[in-house]
Design a protein around this motif. Structure first.
Motif, PDB file in Angstrom:
ATOM      1  N   ILE A  20       7.447  40.713 -32.876  1.00 23.63           N
ATOM      2  CA  ILE A  20       6.532  40.064 -33.850  1.00 23.63           C
ATOM      3  C   ILE A  20       6.805  40.699 -35.165  1.00 23.63           C
ATOM      4  O   ILE A  20       6.561  41.733 -35.658  1.00 23.63           O
ATOM      5  CB  ILE A  20       5.030  40.409 -33.358  1.00 23.63           C
ATOM      6  N   PRO A  21       7.292  39.557 -36.199  1.00 22.74           N
ATOM      7  CA  PRO A  21       7.772  40.044 -37.469  1.00 22.74           C
ATOM      8  C   PRO A  21       6.733  40.666 -38.341  1.00 22.74           C
ATOM      9  O   PRO A  21       5.458  40.272 -38.378  1.00 22.74           O
ATOM     10  CB  PRO A  21       8.358  38.655 -37.919  1.00 22.74           C
ATOM     11  N   PHE A  22       7.031  41.551 -39.167  1.00 24.42           N
ATOM     12  CA  PHE A  22       6.173  42.140 -40.115  1.00 24.42           C
ATOM     13  C   PHE A  22       5.713  41.365 -41.023  1.00 24.42           C
ATOM     14  O   PHE A  22       4.454  41.014 -41.630  1.00 24.42           O
ATOM     15  CB  PHE A  22       6.813  43.268 -40.793  1.00 24.42           C
ATOM     16  N   ASP A  23       6.660  40.538 -41.723  1.00 19.97           N
ATOM     17  CA  ASP A  23       6.527  39.593 -42.823  1.00 19.97           C
ATOM     18  C   ASP A  23       6.366  38.222 -42.469  1.00 19.97           C
ATOM     19  O   ASP A  23       6.680  37.144 -43.162  1.00 19.97           O
ATOM     20  CB  ASP A  23       7.745  39.801 -43.773  1.00 19.97           C
ATOM     21  N   GLY A  24       5.919  37.935 -41.101  1.00 20.49           N
ATOM     22  CA  GLY A  24       6.060  36.573 -40.769  1.00 20.49           C
ATOM     23  C   GLY A  24       5.021  35.871 -41.327  1.00 20.49           C
ATOM     24  O   GLY A  24       3.767  36.543 -41.516  1.00 20.49           O
ATOM     25  N   GLU A  25       5.196  34.799 -42.074  1.00 17.49           N
ATOM     26  CA  GLU A  25       3.855  34.073 -42.655  1.00 17.49           C
ATOM     27  C   GLU A  25       3.066  33.594 -41.560  1.00 17.49           C
ATOM     28  O   GLU A  25       3.144  33.242 -40.277  1.00 17.49           O
ATOM     29  CB  GLU A  25       4.338  32.580 -43.154  1.00 17.49           C
ATOM     30  N   LYS A  26       1.655  33.761 -41.976  1.00 16.17           N
ATOM     31  CA  LYS A  26       0.631  33.227 -40.770  1.00 16.17           C
ATOM     32  C   LYS A  26       0.692  31.510 -40.860  1.00 16.17           C
ATOM     33  O   LYS A  26       1.048  30.932 -41.837  1.00 16.17           O
ATOM     34  CB  LYS A  26      -0.844  33.375 -41.446  1.00 16.17           C
TER      35      LYS A  26
ATOM     36  N   VAL B 224      19.367  42.053 -40.126  1.00 17.79           N
ATOM     37  CA  VAL B 224      18.524  42.032 -38.812  1.00 17.79           C
ATOM     38  C   VAL B 224      17.089  41.596 -38.823  1.00 17.79           C
ATOM     39  O   VAL B 224      16.727  41.501 -40.072  1.00 17.79           O
ATOM     40  CB  VAL B 224      18.526  43.621 -38.401  1.00 17.79           C
ATOM     41  N   PHE B 225      16.298  41.023 -37.941  1.00 18.45           N
ATOM     42  CA  PHE B 225      15.011  40.960 -38.037  1.00 18.45           C
ATOM     43  C   PHE B 225      14.162  42.167 -37.644  1.00 18.45           C
ATOM     44  O   PHE B 225      14.607  43.113 -36.868  1.00 18.45           O
ATOM     45  CB  PHE B 225      14.453  39.812 -37.220  1.00 18.45           C
ATOM     46  N   VAL B 226      13.105  42.598 -38.616  1.00 17.92           N
ATOM     47  CA  VAL B 226      12.213  43.752 -38.139  1.00 17.92           C
ATOM     48  C   VAL B 226      10.971  43.198 -37.880  1.00 17.92           C
ATOM     49  O   VAL B 226      10.342  42.554 -38.351  1.00 17.92           O
ATOM     50  CB  VAL B 226      12.175  44.595 -39.724  1.00 17.92           C
ATOM     51  N   GLY B 227      10.304  44.079 -36.938  1.00 16.60           N
ATOM     52  CA  GLY B 227       8.972  43.793 -36.548  1.00 16.60           C
ATOM     53  C   GLY B 227       8.566  44.651 -35.397  1.00 16.60           C
ATOM     54  O   GLY B 227       9.138  45.803 -35.191  1.00 16.60           O
ATOM     55  N   VAL B 228       7.428  44.300 -35.077  1.00 18.73           N
ATOM     56  CA  VAL B 228       6.481  45.030 -33.999  1.00 18.73           C
ATOM     57  C   VAL B 228       7.027  44.646 -32.414  1.00 18.73           C
ATOM     58  O   VAL B 228       7.205  43.502 -32.433  1.00 18.73           O
ATOM     59  CB  VAL B 228       5.260  45.322 -33.973  1.00 18.73           C
ATOM     60  N   LYS B 229       7.254  45.537 -31.585  1.00 18.94           N
ATOM     61  CA  LYS B 229       7.336  45.135 -29.990  1.00 18.94           C
ATOM     62  C   LYS B 229       6.019  44.879 -29.686  1.00 18.94           C
ATOM     63  O   LYS B 229       5.084  45.347 -30.082  1.00 18.94           O
ATOM     64  CB  LYS B 229       8.023  46.346 -29.455  1.00 18.94           C
ATOM     65  N   THR B 230       6.225  43.966 -28.483  1.00 21.24           N
ATOM     66  CA  THR B 230       4.768  43.603 -27.860  1.00 21.24           C
ATOM     67  C   THR B 230       4.470  44.947 -26.887  1.00 21.24           C
ATOM     68  O   THR B 230       5.082  45.962 -26.822  1.00 21.24           O
ATOM     69  CB  THR B 230       5.100  42.736 -26.859  1.00 21.24           C
TER      70      THR B 230
END
Lengths: 476, 476
Positions: free
Chosen positions: A448-454, A192-198
């Motif tokens: 919006i991924p937690f660990d997405g690279e800038k 799964v991908f983990v992150g924040v909802k808009t």
């Protein structure tokens, strides 16, 4: 093709319903939008429940139970919350033969009834944290339903915690999305991908919603679990304050988090194939089925007593069953257990008896091997682990092959319908671009991924600056 | 007297509510008639659930889930059923912002929704038996409610089975009332009388209702579980037929059976005392609590590390907890665990450390013993068994002392209010006498015993012939 199951390539939606029917997991009820969860489906839910319940208790939570009914006025106390849920509510207007003074809704989620109760429980920092979970049914009126994925009534768990500080609430929100991530990966065999909802996709009443998103075999996303940092919104709505160690009064900080019978829909759509259901071994109510093959009563007796010996030391190692039914032929039985997704099938006939072997068949790959009987007790648990791992790896490979980077709006629009899949896009962060995306493609920003690279880039819609990619997909 | 708990002798009803509050089992919710089951109460329910669920599965049943909503028209299909339940229903008239074409009731029990489904599942004798159980919430509108004993919403399990013959259905009905009897006796430590309900007291829609009845400490009866032989009533109402082995068409035979969160009320009222809750060890979420007693940090460290050693091999033998909280004094802790009903408390201080002993305190009797530490691992499981047995014996003795034979109406009427209790009376079998009994004394016929000895006598009301005594009591 297995009898009665449409091929995925032919009609994916139809295939899904065929798999559910063939494995006898659930069916539509006479009540519009509601489902009957049949014993095979409920057994899966019991495995999911038991696993998660242990994970919740291991992280310090306890279970409780709050009322099904919520006074309409409670729902209205949190402005965003009522806006989000009121249109989906079932309303009770009469009880005991009389019209009620105040109509009540059937809980669509329990923040309001629970926070009206927490007000009584919380005075001081000594009363915190409260770490409660509830297993319950909830109702959200749905026009277009699909078994497990979207039904008017569904079963779920909802955690509702109360904390003394914003930091603690945030830690809890994060801890629980990670519990869900771990459950998805280690039990559901679902990467799964983990992150924040808009903002527009977050829970109605939350400050922030975290989500795990899994890819189904048709490339669509399924939101499989959410954890909400509710800030002080519900404490303010219900006037829940506490005295901190210095005697200062403040509103309590809250989280809520939940997964539902939807997970069974995810399990089906990630792993199953054109022959029916495939269940990851760690969630399989039945892990190994033994089908003895006989032509005479004498052979039957001999085989069954031999099988009893072989299986004598299996009992506490894995779940198994010997299919000794007289009124069905072996071929029918093979097909039956295949449709139901039992991870390992063992065939044993009179010849195998002589040769001191059995045939072991993997449900996921169809692979057959001849195995000496003495090796089974050691081999089967290892094979179950192997299948669990292979299912995860296969799902991950599938996801990797169907996840793309796109920087150009037109080529993205062309591809989102066919081949579909997940897309990492640059987005400027504006509601306008998000709305336009949904309108033009029916795809949405999943997270919006937690660990997405800038990464510097330009919004695929408006061309404005963006500093990281977001995950976009069509979804269930 | 324990702080905050009224004495039984003073005000029994008040005592009950005080015990519930002191043990933090449940409380009234803001929704009229509904309760919040707090973590301590829900943990008890989880033990009850796990125990019964295993007993159901061991007798061949599987779990499933049917909708919360029942179309009003379904309820009306069985004449007695609707008459019994319609006045208690909560009615949903609006959903998703619109008025519904047909109102729906919240299930008060699920016979109708389930038999409308079984119609689709059953064609032939090969489809039988169906042995399904459901864990669910149900709603019955109540005017006068009491925590656990009578609430508008409650949690329960309901078994719903379908059979090819009347004999099989009868066997199932009998098997399940015996499962309940066994649960009551072996886990709840509650002696129960078992028998048939009268026509006027049977389940609405049943041919016969079997019941277990337990005596509370105030001498009143509590119906603690029922098993119904439904005959072909629901099969006829929903037109559920099957072809037997000879190709003949017949209606299907049915049973249903259930117990609810009421059992927690029974547990409290049978065993608890003026100091609070007493839980039979086999249903106790926490069986043993260890309270170390220290006066300095140094003592605390020493004690705790020693306790860790002592308890090292307890883990899989019984459930226990070490109460190492700093902010409460030992006396407060003793009182706390007493109110909560933990069967065994262990006290250990610096002196005990030197003498290689601990103090073991039984919750049920208050008895204290000094026990060498090395004996604990063997002694505690035996002591838990002993407490379980003693609670049963004490409840049985209490019942025996408060169960009477009465042959004279006037003396019975005098005694039913004070001292109260259970009465074995001769009854002619007429509805008229049964109604008169209830009207004049507020007591009812609880059951006609299965194993009651034949005995000639005269109805205490009309003097007509009677061939066996029936059990009469006031009840919850």
């Amino acid at each position: 093709m297995a009898k009665g199951i449409t091929k995925r390539a032919e009609d994916y939606s139809r295939w899904y319903l065929d798999v559910v029917a063939a494995a006898e997991l659930a069916e539509h009820s006479p009540v519009k939008g509601c489902m009957v969860i049949k014993p095979n489906g409920y057994a899966l839910w019991e495995k999911i429940q038991a696993t998660l319940d242990k994970m919740f208790k291991d992280t310090g939570h306890v279970n409780a139970y709050f009322p099904l009914f919520i006074p309409e006025s409670f729902l209205k106390k949190e402005a965003e919350h009522v806006e989000g849920f009121a249109p989906e509510c079932a309303v009770v207007t009469h009880g005991g033969g009389k019209k009620l003074e105040e109509p009540m809704v059937i809980r669509p989620t329990s923040e309001t009834i629970i926070w009206s109760t927490y007000k009584k429980w919380i005075q001081s920092y000594r009363d915190l944290p409260i770490l409660i979970n509830q297993w319950a049914n909830v109702v959200r009126w749905e026009m277009r339903t699909r078994l497990f994925l979207r039904t008017t009534e569904f079963l779920w768990q909802e955690g509702h915690t109360a904390h003394a500080t914003a930091e603690e609430a945030e830690q809890e929100t994060m801890q629980m999305i990670n519990v869900y991530r771990r459950f998805a990966e280690e039990y559901l065999a679902a990467p799964v991908f983990v992150g924040v909802k808009t903002e527009s996709e977050k829970f109605a009443g939350a400050v922030r919603t975290y989500s795990i998103e899994a890819m189904m075999q048709d490339g669509k996303a399924l939101q499989s679990g959410t954890s909400h940092n509710l800030g002080q919104n519900f404490a303010k709505a219900f006037d829940v304050t506490f005295q901190d160690e210095n005697g200062k009064l403040d509103y309590v900080w809250a989280t809520s988090w939940g997964v539902s019978t939807r997970l069974i829909g995810a399990l089906i759509m990630i792993h199953s194939d054109d022959n029916g259901l495939v269940i990851p071994p760690r969630l399989a109510p039945l892990q190994v089925v033994v089908v003895p093959i006989w032509r005479s009563d004498e052979e039957k007796q001999k085989l069954l007593s031999h099988v009893e010996k072989i299986t004598g030391d299996w009992k506490d190692r894995f779940s198994f069953k010997v299919d000794d039914r007289d009124n069905y032929r072996p071929g029918w039985k093979f097909n039956e257990w295949e449709k139901r997704g039992v991870p390992i099938r063992i065939e044993i006939g009179p010849k195998d008896l002589e040769n001191d072997q059995v045939v072991v068949v993997r449900r996921d790959t169809g692979e057959k091997s001849f195995i000496p009987q003495g090796q089974l007790v050691e081999l089967l648990p290892r094979l179950l682990d192997q299948i669990q791992q292979d299912l995860y790896d296969r799902a991950k490979k599938m996801r990797e092959e169907n996840t793309f980077y796109a920087d150009d709006w037109n080529s993205f629009v062309k591809r989102i319908d066919d081949p579909g899949g997940f897309y990492w896009l640059h987005w400027c962060g504006s509601d306008a671009c998000e709305a336009q995306l949904a309108e033009q493609t029916k795809a949405t920003i999943r997270l919006i991924p937690f660990d997405g690279e800038k990464e510097s880039g330009k919004c695929v819609l408006c061309g404005a600056d963006s500093d990281r990619r977001v995950l976009v997909a069509k979804s269930y």
